[in-house]
Scaffold this motif. Structure first.
Motif, PDB file in Angstrom:
ATOM      1  N   VAL A 100      -0.514  -5.823 -10.949  1.00 39.17           N
ATOM      2  CA  VAL A 100      -1.098  -7.159 -11.071  1.00 39.17           C
ATOM      3  C   VAL A 100      -2.541  -7.004 -11.561  1.00 39.17           C
ATOM      4  N   ASP A 101      -3.025  -7.999 -12.266  1.00 36.91           N
ATOM      5  CA  ASP A 101      -4.377  -7.939 -12.834  1.00 36.91           C
ATOM      6  C   ASP A 101      -5.378  -8.832 -12.115  1.00 36.91           C
ATOM      7  N   ASN A 102      -4.886  -9.777 -11.316  1.00 40.51           N
ATOM      8  CA  ASN A 102      -5.793 -10.694 -10.620  1.00 40.51           C
ATOM      9  C   ASN A 102      -5.611 -10.581  -9.113  1.00 40.51           C
ATOM     10  N   PRO A 103      -6.696 -10.602  -8.346  1.00 39.22           N
ATOM     11  CA  PRO A 103      -8.088 -10.746  -8.795  1.00 39.22           C
ATOM     12  C   PRO A 103      -8.659  -9.493  -9.443  1.00 39.22           C
ATOM     13  N   VAL A 104      -8.063  -8.312  -9.116  1.00 38.84           N
ATOM     14  CA  VAL A 104      -8.430  -7.071  -9.799  1.00 38.84           C
ATOM     15  C   VAL A 104      -7.129  -6.322 -10.095  1.00 38.84           C
ATOM     16  N   LYS A 105      -7.194  -5.363 -11.003  1.00 34.38           N
ATOM     17  CA  LYS A 105      -5.999  -4.589 -11.353  1.00 34.38           C
ATOM     18  C   LYS A 105      -5.631  -3.677 -10.193  1.00 34.38           C
ATOM     19  N   ARG A 106      -4.377  -3.779  -9.764  1.00 33.77           N
ATOM     20  CA  ARG A 106      -3.923  -2.933  -8.660  1.00 33.77           C
ATOM     21  C   ARG A 106      -2.415  -2.724  -8.729  1.00 33.77           C
ATOM     22  N   GLU A 107      -1.988  -1.695  -8.032  1.00 31.18           N
ATOM     23  CA  GLU A 107      -0.578  -1.321  -7.990  1.00 31.18           C
ATOM     24  C   GLU A 107       0.072  -1.925  -6.742  1.00 31.18           C
ATOM     25  N   ILE A 108       1.220  -2.555  -6.941  1.00 27.10           N
ATOM     26  CA  ILE A 108       1.946  -3.201  -5.848  1.00 27.10           C
ATOM     27  C   ILE A 108       3.325  -2.570  -5.710  1.00 27.10           C
ATOM     28  N   PHE A 109       3.732  -2.331  -4.473  1.00 27.55           N
ATOM     29  CA  PHE A 109       5.106  -1.914  -4.184  1.00 27.55           C
ATOM     30  C   PHE A 109       5.749  -2.997  -3.318  1.00 27.55           C
ATOM     31  N   ALA A 110       6.773  -3.635  -3.871  1.00 26.07           N
ATOM     32  CA  ALA A 110       7.502  -4.668  -3.128  1.00 26.07           C
ATOM     33  C   ALA A 110       8.721  -4.033  -2.472  1.00 26.07           C
ATOM     34  N   ALA A 111       8.754  -4.049  -1.157  1.00 25.42           N
ATOM     35  CA  ALA A 111       9.871  -3.446  -0.421  1.00 25.42           C
ATOM     36  C   ALA A 111      11.126  -4.293  -0.567  1.00 25.42           C
ATOM     37  N   ASP A 112      12.274  -3.660  -0.382  1.00 28.09           N
ATOM     38  CA  ASP A 112      13.543  -4.377  -0.337  1.00 28.09           C
ATOM     39  C   ASP A 112      13.497  -5.400   0.789  1.00 28.09           C
ATOM     40  N   PHE A 113      14.223  -6.513   0.620  1.00 27.10           N
ATOM     41  CA  PHE A 113      14.095  -7.615   1.568  1.00 27.10           C
ATOM     42  C   PHE A 113      14.454  -7.200   2.995  1.00 27.10           C
ATOM     43  N   ARG A 114      15.500  -6.417   3.175  1.00 25.31           N
ATOM     44  CA  ARG A 114      15.885  -6.007   4.537  1.00 25.31           C
ATOM     45  C   ARG A 114      14.783  -5.145   5.162  1.00 25.31           C
ATOM     46  N   HIS A 244      -0.485   9.146  -7.648  1.00 28.26           N
ATOM     47  CA  HIS A 244      -1.465  10.224  -7.746  1.00 28.26           C
ATOM     48  C   HIS A 244      -2.119  10.540  -6.400  1.00 28.26           C
ATOM     49  N   SER A 245      -1.620   9.974  -5.322  1.00 31.64           N
ATOM     50  CA  SER A 245      -2.237  10.212  -4.014  1.00 31.64           C
ATOM     51  C   SER A 245      -1.911  11.619  -3.509  1.00 31.64           C
ATOM     52  N   LYS A 246      -2.738  12.101  -2.599  1.00 29.33           N
ATOM     53  CA  LYS A 246      -2.537  13.421  -2.016  1.00 29.33           C
ATOM     54  C   LYS A 246      -1.278  13.427  -1.146  1.00 29.33           C
ATOM     55  N   PRO A 247      -0.695  14.605  -0.902  1.00 30.90           N
ATOM     56  CA  PRO A 247       0.474  14.676  -0.020  1.00 30.90           C
ATOM     57  C   PRO A 247       0.178  14.080   1.355  1.00 30.90           C
ATOM     58  N   ASN A 248       1.133  13.330   1.866  1.00 31.58           N
ATOM     59  CA  ASN A 248       1.010  12.687   3.176  1.00 31.58           C
ATOM     60  C   ASN A 248      -0.160  11.714   3.260  1.00 31.58           C
ATOM     61  N   CYS A 249      -0.492  11.121   2.132  1.00 34.50           N
ATOM     62  CA  CYS A 249      -1.568  10.122   2.099  1.00 34.50           C
ATOM     63  C   CYS A 249      -1.092   8.883   1.353  1.00 34.50           C
ATOM     64  N   GLY A 250      -1.584   7.741   1.770  1.00 32.79           N
ATOM     65  CA  GLY A 250      -1.359   6.509   1.049  1.00 32.79           C
ATOM     66  C   GLY A 250      -0.323   5.590   1.659  1.00 32.79           C
ATOM     67  N   LEU A 251      -0.692   4.301   1.771  1.00 29.97           N
ATOM     68  CA  LEU A 251       0.236   3.256   2.181  1.00 29.97           C
ATOM     69  C   LEU A 251       0.363   2.267   1.026  1.00 29.97           C
ATOM     70  N   PRO A 252       1.570   1.741   0.789  1.00 28.15           N
ATOM     71  CA  PRO A 252       1.763   0.847  -0.362  1.00 28.15           C
ATOM     72  C   PRO A 252       1.137  -0.525  -0.162  1.00 28.15           C
ATOM     73  N   ILE A 253       0.348  -0.947  -1.139  1.00 25.14           N
ATOM     74  CA  ILE A 253      -0.170  -2.315  -1.121  1.00 25.14           C
ATOM     75  C   ILE A 253       0.995  -3.248  -1.408  1.00 25.14           C
ATOM     76  N   GLY A 254       1.156  -4.276  -0.598  1.00 26.96           N
ATOM     77  CA  GLY A 254       2.259  -5.221  -0.762  1.00 26.96           C
ATOM     78  C   GLY A 254       3.128  -5.348   0.467  1.00 26.96           C
TER      79      GLY A 254
END
Length: 432
Positions: A100-114, A244-254
């Motif tokens: 998404v580009d607004n409000p700033v450019k960022r990466e989103i991961f949308a989880a499956d509905f269940r 590009h995150s380090k191993p065992n690092c990072g939570l998905p935005i979304g």
């Protein structure tokens, strides 16, 4: 009650007892219904709790393809999901990745509905305990708080510290670099597991710990569905991508859990600032935090101390290019606004995003007659901006931007109510 494998027990099983028992077969003996029960009475999640999580989840995501597919046979799907959670076979599905580009450019991961249902289940279980733990001045993803509350609190801090703008005071604003991608999974799970063992007293404690473990350690980049084009990721800094995150690092935005767990991750820092350093005027929204103090020198000396704690305890870094330290009279950009003495304005970036949203709606109207869904999207988009802007000194701005820029087609179908605060349809939404 201890039972051997497949013992037959003559007993009446009530609805309240049923979720806590593993029933493999119903038989009838002497006009009494009985269950064959595996081994022991097991603490389990109630199907009622899963349904509650589902209804919370679908209130915001009911029109997505995943939600519609799930809803076709939602009762069966929820029973199956509940059973998978209780017997330990629940596995996380594929995520959809996009930019998404607004409000700033960022990466989103949308989880499956269940999986989103499970996120709401975790939230319903743990958030009441988190609320007791969090300080008053963390604003993100909390009922009764949010951006508007945070802006008002920081404005109040400045007025109090400056004795209603009669004394000098200074503002320190800091930002964490690639915050969500830097969250250490081992640290957050260790903290969370300890918190649940200490604070959560329900019998399904181990199930909740296991759900948290699966959610935190899940890698959504594996086997994900890319929505859009791969070159959408061009110019996105590596510090803002899970790829590009380090191993065992990072939570998905979304994900709802990412927002709540991020708050929990920073909670120890909040307590360190408020109670160890005894800083009175402090507030945080996700990875942006503000400290107001009468001494500029004190705030300068504070930066390395805060940086050391963040790097040592949480493995996150203060963004070196986003350190702001100024006199209050210079103003403060915070959460899409500019806070100045006696007034709060909308920031230029928010104005630009509002203009872009208007142009997007104009393009739809120029291309074809908007259908029912597009008309509903118009209301949602425009009213989200107006809902934010109405709180601040923006009447002239709202009036000018809408009356000068919004396509005449839309004015045939909508009108403004509450003093340029909200769009309403002149008639029922019409299908194309």
């Amino acid at each position: 009650m201890q039972l051997s494998l497949f013992d037959t027990v003559k007993a009446e099983i009530t609805l309240e007892e049923l979720p806590a028992l593993r029933c493999t077969e119903l038989v009838e003996v002497s006009e009494v219904e009985v269950c064959r029960i595996e081994l022991v009475e097991m603490p389990a999640l109630s199907i009622v709790e899963v349904f509650e999580a589902y209804f919370n989840c679908r209130s915001n995501k009911r029109n997505t393809a995943n939600a519609i597919a799930f809803e076709i046979d939602y009762e069966h799907n929820l029973v199956q999901l509940c059973e998978e959670i209780n017997n330990g076979t629940y596995q996380i599905g594929r995520s959809i990745a996009f930019i998404v580009d607004n409000p700033v450019k960022r990466e989103i991961f949308a989880a499956d509905f269940r999986d989103r249902v499970v996120h709401h289940l975790i939230f319903n279980k743990l958030n009441p305990l988190f609320e007791k733990q969090f300080i008053h001045d963390s604003y993100s993803c909390r009922v009764g708080k949010g951006t508007h509350f945070g802006i008002q609190r920081i404005d109040k801090f400045i007025r109090q510290c400056s004795a209603n703008y009669t004394k000098d005071c200074y503002i320190l604003k800091l930002d964490l670099q690639g915050f969500f991608m830097s969250i250490n999974k081992n640290i957050i799970f260790e903290k969370l597991e300890h918190f649940i063992q200490q604070k959560y007293n329900a019998t399904d404690k181990e199930l909740i710990v296991e759900l948290c473990r699966k959610t935190i350690y899940n890698d959504p980049t594996q086997n994900c569905i890319i929505k859009g084009k791969r070159n959408d990721w061009n110019n996105l800094p590596e510090t803002k991508s899970l790829f590009h995150s380090k191993p065992n690092c990072g939570l998905p935005i979304g994900n709802l859990t990412s927002q709540v767990f991020a708050n929990f991750y920073m909670d120890s820092f909040d307590h360190y600032v408020k109670y160890d350093l005894k800083i009175r005027y402090y507030g945080r929204y996700v990875d942006d935090f503000v400290i107001v103090h009468e001494s500029k020198e004190y705030l300068k000396n504070l930066i390395p101390k805060l940086s050391d704690y963040l790097q040592t305890e949480l493995h996150v870094t203060i963004h070196p290019k986003k350190i702001y330290l100024q006199h209050y009279s210079k103003g403060l950009k915070f959460l899409g606004t500019v806070i100045l003495p006696n007034r709060i304005y909308i920031a230029n970036r928010t104005k630009g995003n509002f203009y872009t949203a208007i142009e997007k709606q104009n393009q739809i109207a120029r291309d074809h007659k908007p259908n029912k869904e597009e008309q509903a999207a118009f209301l949602s988009s425009m009213n989200s901006y107006l809902g934010i802007m109405k709180h601040y000194n923006s009447y002239k701005l709202r009036k000018e931007m809408l009356f000068k820029n919004l396509s005449a087609w839309w004015w045939n179908y909508v009108y403004l109510s509450d003093g340029i605060c909200k769009f309403e349809m002149k008639r029922k939404l019409t299908k194309k």
